[in-house]
Scaffold this active site. Structure first.
Site, PDB file in Angstrom:
ATOM      1  N   GLY A 195       0.808  -1.214   0.000  1.00 54.12           N
ATOM      2  CA  GLY A 195       0.000   0.000   0.000  1.00 54.12           C
ATOM      3  C   GLY A 195       0.837   1.257   0.000  1.00 54.12           C
ATOM      4  O   GLY A 195       0.346   2.338  -0.356  1.00 54.12           O
ATOM      5  N   GLY A 429     -13.847  15.879 -32.492  1.00 57.99           N
ATOM      6  CA  GLY A 429     -13.868  16.018 -31.032  1.00 57.99           C
ATOM      7  C   GLY A 429     -12.524  16.455 -30.496  1.00 57.99           C
ATOM      8  O   GLY A 429     -12.444  17.180 -29.506  1.00 57.99           O
TER       9      GLY A 429
HETATM   10  C1  HXC Z   1      10.263  -4.821   9.020  1.00 57.25           C
HETATM   11  C2  HXC Z   1      11.763  -4.992   7.316  1.00 57.25           C
HETATM   12  C3  HXC Z   1      10.729  -4.815   6.367  1.00 57.25           C
HETATM   13  C4  HXC Z   1       9.412  -4.637   6.859  1.00 57.25           C
HETATM   14  C5  HXC Z   1      12.579  -5.033   5.307  1.00 57.25           C
HETATM   15  N1  HXC Z   1      12.872  -5.127   6.605  1.00 57.25           N
HETATM   16  N2  HXC Z   1      11.276  -4.855   5.132  1.00 57.25           N
HETATM   17  N3  HXC Z   1      11.529  -4.981   8.623  1.00 57.25           N
HETATM   18  N4  HXC Z   1       9.241  -4.643   8.186  1.00 57.25           N
HETATM   19  N5  HXC Z   1       8.408  -4.438   6.042  1.00 57.25           N
HETATM   20  C6  HXC Z   1      14.182  -5.333   7.197  1.00 57.25           C
HETATM   21  C7  HXC Z   1      14.734  -6.718   6.940  1.00 57.25           C
HETATM   22  O1  HXC Z   1      14.242  -7.625   7.902  1.00 57.25           O
HETATM   23  C8  HXC Z   1      16.210  -6.472   7.099  1.00 57.25           C
HETATM   24  O2  HXC Z   1      16.501  -6.382   8.484  1.00 57.25           O
HETATM   25  C9  HXC Z   1      16.383  -5.087   6.532  1.00 57.25           C
HETATM   26  O3  HXC Z   1      15.081  -4.475   6.564  1.00 57.25           O
HETATM   27  C10 HXC Z   1      16.862  -5.093   5.096  1.00 57.25           C
HETATM   28  O4  HXC Z   1      16.007  -5.947   4.365  1.00 57.25           O
HETATM   29  P1  HXC Z   1      16.555  -7.092   3.400  1.00 57.25           P
HETATM   30  O5  HXC Z   1      15.424  -8.034   3.143  1.00 57.25           O
HETATM   31  O6  HXC Z   1      17.801  -7.666   3.945  1.00 57.25           O
HETATM   32  O7  HXC Z   1      16.902  -6.239   2.113  1.00 57.25           O
HETATM   33  P2  HXC Z   1      16.757  -6.648   0.596  1.00 57.25           P
HETATM   34  O8  HXC Z   1      17.312  -8.013   0.352  1.00 57.25           O
HETATM   35  O9  HXC Z   1      17.384  -5.507  -0.157  1.00 57.25           O
HETATM   36  O10 HXC Z   1      15.207  -6.701   0.295  1.00 57.25           O
HETATM   37  C11 HXC Z   1      14.444  -5.531   0.447  1.00 57.25           C
HETATM   38  C12 HXC Z   1      12.962  -5.887   0.336  1.00 57.25           C
HETATM   39  C13 HXC Z   1      12.624  -7.029   1.362  1.00 57.25           C
HETATM   40  C14 HXC Z   1      12.656  -6.321  -1.091  1.00 57.25           C
HETATM   41  C15 HXC Z   1      12.184  -4.621   0.628  1.00 57.25           C
HETATM   42  O11 HXC Z   1      13.143  -6.663   2.637  1.00 57.25           O
HETATM   43  C16 HXC Z   1      11.177  -7.260   1.468  1.00 57.25           C
HETATM   44  O12 HXC Z   1      10.559  -7.961   0.635  1.00 57.25           O
HETATM   45  N6  HXC Z   1      10.566  -6.763   2.549  1.00 57.25           N
HETATM   46  C17 HXC Z   1       9.183  -6.935   2.806  1.00 57.25           C
HETATM   47  C18 HXC Z   1       8.376  -6.109   1.877  1.00 57.25           C
HETATM   48  C19 HXC Z   1       6.928  -6.164   2.219  1.00 57.25           C
HETATM   49  O13 HXC Z   1       6.245  -7.147   1.925  1.00 57.25           O
HETATM   50  N7  HXC Z   1       6.485  -5.152   2.961  1.00 57.25           N
HETATM   51  C20 HXC Z   1       5.153  -5.064   3.460  1.00 57.25           C
HETATM   52  C21 HXC Z   1       4.313  -4.611   2.299  1.00 57.25           C
HETATM   53  S1  HXC Z   1       2.674  -4.419   2.755  1.00 57.25           S
HETATM   54  P3  HXC Z   1      17.879  -6.900   9.117  1.00 57.25           P
HETATM   55  O14 HXC Z   1      17.691  -6.718  10.562  1.00 57.25           O
HETATM   56  O15 HXC Z   1      18.009  -8.321   8.655  1.00 57.25           O
HETATM   57  O16 HXC Z   1      18.924  -6.005   8.523  1.00 57.25           O
HETATM   58  C22 HXC Z   1       2.614  -2.833   3.191  1.00 57.25           C
HETATM   59  C23 HXC Z   1       1.272  -2.417   3.599  1.00 57.25           C
HETATM   60  C24 HXC Z   1       1.185  -0.931   3.588  1.00 57.25           C
HETATM   61  O17 HXC Z   1       3.525  -2.113   3.168  1.00 57.25           O
HETATM   62  C25 HXC Z   1      -0.258  -0.593   3.627  1.00 57.25           C
HETATM   63  C26 HXC Z   1      -0.493   0.837   3.388  1.00 57.25           C
HETATM   64  C27 HXC Z   1      -1.909   1.045   2.988  1.00 57.25           C
END
Ligand code: HXC
Length: 539
Positions: A195, A429
């Site tokens: 989101g 148009g």
């Molecule tokens: C908590 C998170 C995080 C998250 C990443 N990290 N995303 N911590 N919440 N959403 C942390 C990881 O655990 C890691 O911590 C550090 O950030 C770096 O992440 P990596 O995975 O090592 O980096 P990378 O390999 O570059 O991958 C980046 C990434 C991946 C693609 C963004 O982290 C990822 O897929 N994250 C989740 C994305 C996601 O699904 N988010 C939620 C979406 S839903 P450490 O401690 O190991 O360094 C959403 C709803 C919003 O956002 C709604 C709004 C309406």
């Protein structure tokens, strides 16, 4: 490593490692403690920074240094972090909470900024992180200055659950409240998933950097789990996807330096808010500045292609303009520039792409641009050379009626000064939609070779004289006669000027000076929009 250094690291550290207040407190020791904390926070975590650089990305602070005037950044909330809630938060309370917020200037003009810090908890958005963003957004709205968000984040912080989602909701609500009041710019420099992607979608302008920026509601892993479809990050939501296919990104750049430089360029063309005038510069003397090249750029033959960007460059001061959505719906061109010092938004058909026809995407692109200009007091110059709307089931079924109506609505509603220049043809148009007199242009100028008609001569003769042609002894000879007659009576270049649908027929070389004169005479135009809650734009 000192206790306070340990506590700043975005990794697990024992709770006992929190900074201890010195036993004998003096102002000097308190200052030292503050400076150490601030210094360490600003310096960041070297491992995280190294990883960030390894990914080809800059840190949040490096980005702000490129974006803002040197030395102008004032940080707000540097010490902010999650509340200590015992073991659950142990070692997960870095200062800043993963976002650097504050204010600074661009060319001396105030802006408010936030930059997500991927080196801290992946730049994920927790409650404090969100509150910091809310605060700069509130300050920007109260102070009437643009807000710029640099996004590089894993999205909602998973550990914080609904509080993280609530934080996003607060950002979206503020963005909508600020829409049309202050310019909102979103810059995507890393992941922007889930989101979170609605924030750039709500912004006025979104920038993306090739290779590192990616934006999607559901990422490749979720897609694979749900439908079995395999797709890469870049292919799913990379910069070129959003800059060329979805239209979410208005600007796509190759690297962060170029991207942030162009954010500065964009800001230099925008007013601070909806009550301010655009940042005009002193007139450049367009009156004595004929542009004979215009007649060379645009062929007299109505169907010969040319690049409308060359026309815009001739009209613009120093040939300089900033094209918006360059890669999306390129059959219409939208650009911000200055003409004789006055900031203007230019909308032009682009004969180089699909002969410059209007279609669904082009209508949406131009409509949003016109509405932006109108909201922010930027006059609109419309350069018309359009064969019509793109025919076919593809467009009809894609909702070209609904999307075309958006452009019509946007122009009809616009109260800013509007100048229309018809360079060659304007049919059906599409003539009406491209800011014709009937929908409220203030000044309509045409070049001497213009063709304005309901449709082209061949099509018109086939419709109107079908029966006569079927009965004719020599249908081809008769068709040629009727076509010549139609051209002479309905499409001759002085018909629209004679009937008052345009104000003047100008020499192409005088276009820049005529537009500049028009803008000058319309400078004090005042028209109040009707009183209503809001219109019902065909979204
Ligand atoms: C908590 C998170 C995080 C998250 C990443 N990290 N995303 N911590 N919440 N959403 C942390 C990881 O655990 C890691 O911590 C550090 O950030 C770096 O992440 P990596 O995975 O090592 O980096 P990378 O390999 O570059 O991958 C980046 C990434 C991946 C693609 C963004 O982290 C990822 O897929 N994250 C989740 C994305 C996601 O699904 N988010 C939620 C979406 S839903 P450490 O401690 O190991 O360094 C959403 C709803 C919003 O956002 C709604 C709004 C309406």
């Amino acid at each position: 490593m000192s206790a306070s250094e340990a506590d700043l690291r975005p990794v697990a550290v024992p709770r006992t490692a929190r900074p201890q207040a010195p036993r004998a407190r003096t102002m000097a020791s308190l200052r030292r403690e503050r400076d150490t904390l601030r210094g360490l926070t600003e310096a960041g975590d070297p491992t995280g920074i190294e990883r960030q650089h390894g990914l080809g990305k800059l840190t949040a602070r490096e980005r702000l240094a490129l974006l803002l005037d040197e030395g102008s950044f004032v940080e707000l909330g540097v010490f902010r972090r999650r509340r200590d809630e015992g073991p659950a938060t142990e070692g997960r309370r870095p200062h800043t909470d993963g976002v650097v917020t504050g204010t600074g200037t661009i060319d001396g003009r105030r802006v408010f900024v936030y930059a997500q810090d991927f080196t801290i908890l992946g730049g994920s958005l927790g409650a404090e992180h969100a509150r910091k963003i809310h605060r700069v957004m509130d300050l920007a709205l109260d102070g009437g200055a643009p807000i710029i968000g640099l996004n590089d984040s894993g999205g909602a912080r998973i550990q914080e659950g609904v509080a993280a989602l609530d934080g996003y909701g607060g950002i979206f609500r503020r963005q909508v409240a600020a829409s049309g009041v202050i310019p909102q710019i979103s810059v995507i420099l890393g992941p922007c998933a889930g989101g979170a992607a609605y924030s750039p979608a709500l912004a006025d302008f979104t920038f993306m950097v090739r290779g590192s920026a990616r934006m999607y509601l559901t990422g490749p892993d979720v897609i694979a789990a749900v439908s079995g479809e395999r797709v890469g990050h870049e292919e799913l939501g990379g910069a070129d996807v959003h800059g060329g296919r979805t239209g979410v990104a208005a600007f796509v750049r190759d690297d962060e330096e170029e991207c942030l430089e162009d954010v500065r360029h964009l800001v230099s063309l925008l007013p601070d808010n909806n009550l301010a005038s655009p940042p005009d510069t002193p007139p450049t003397g367009a009156d004595a500045d004929p542009r004979p090249r215009l007649a060379e750029i645009v062929p007299v033959e109505p169907n010969k292609p040319y690049d409308m960007r060359e026309v815009v460059a001739e009209l613009a001061d120093d040939g300089d303009f900033l094209e918006v959505h360059e890669g999306w719906a390129p059959n219409v061109l939208c650009a911000l520039t200055r003409v004789d010092g006055a900031v203007v938004g230019v909308v032009g058909n682009q004969p180089m792409v699909l002969a410059g026809v209007l279609d669904s995407d082009a209508s949406q692109k131009a409509a949003r641009f016109v509405r932006f200009c109108d909201a922010f007091n930027i006059p609109i110059v419309t350069l018309v050379d359009v064969p019509g709307f793109l025919p076919g089931t593809g467009q009809e079924h894609a909702g070209v009626i609904r999307h075309g109506a958006k452009l019509l609505y946007a122009y009809c509603e616009a109260t800013v000064p509007r100048v229309q220049v018809i360079l060659r043809k304007a049919y059906g148009g599409a003539y009406i939609v491209m800011d014709s007199r009937s929908i409220g242009t203030d000044l309509s100028l045409v070049w001497p070779g213009n063709e304005i008609a309901v449709m082209g001569a061949e099509g018109a003769v086939n419709v109107v004289h079908r029966r006569e042609l079927r009965a004719a002894a020599d249908p081809e000879a008769r068709r040629a006669e009727l076509i010549a007659d139609y051209r002479e009576r309905l499409m001759y270049p002085y018909r629209a000027p004679e009937e008052g649908f345009v104000d003047d027929v100008i020499d192409p070389a005088d276009t820049r000076s005529a537009v500049a004169r028009g803008l000058a005479l319309l400078r004090d135009k005042r028209r109040e929009p009707p009183r209503r809650k809001h219109g019902n734009v065909p979204l």
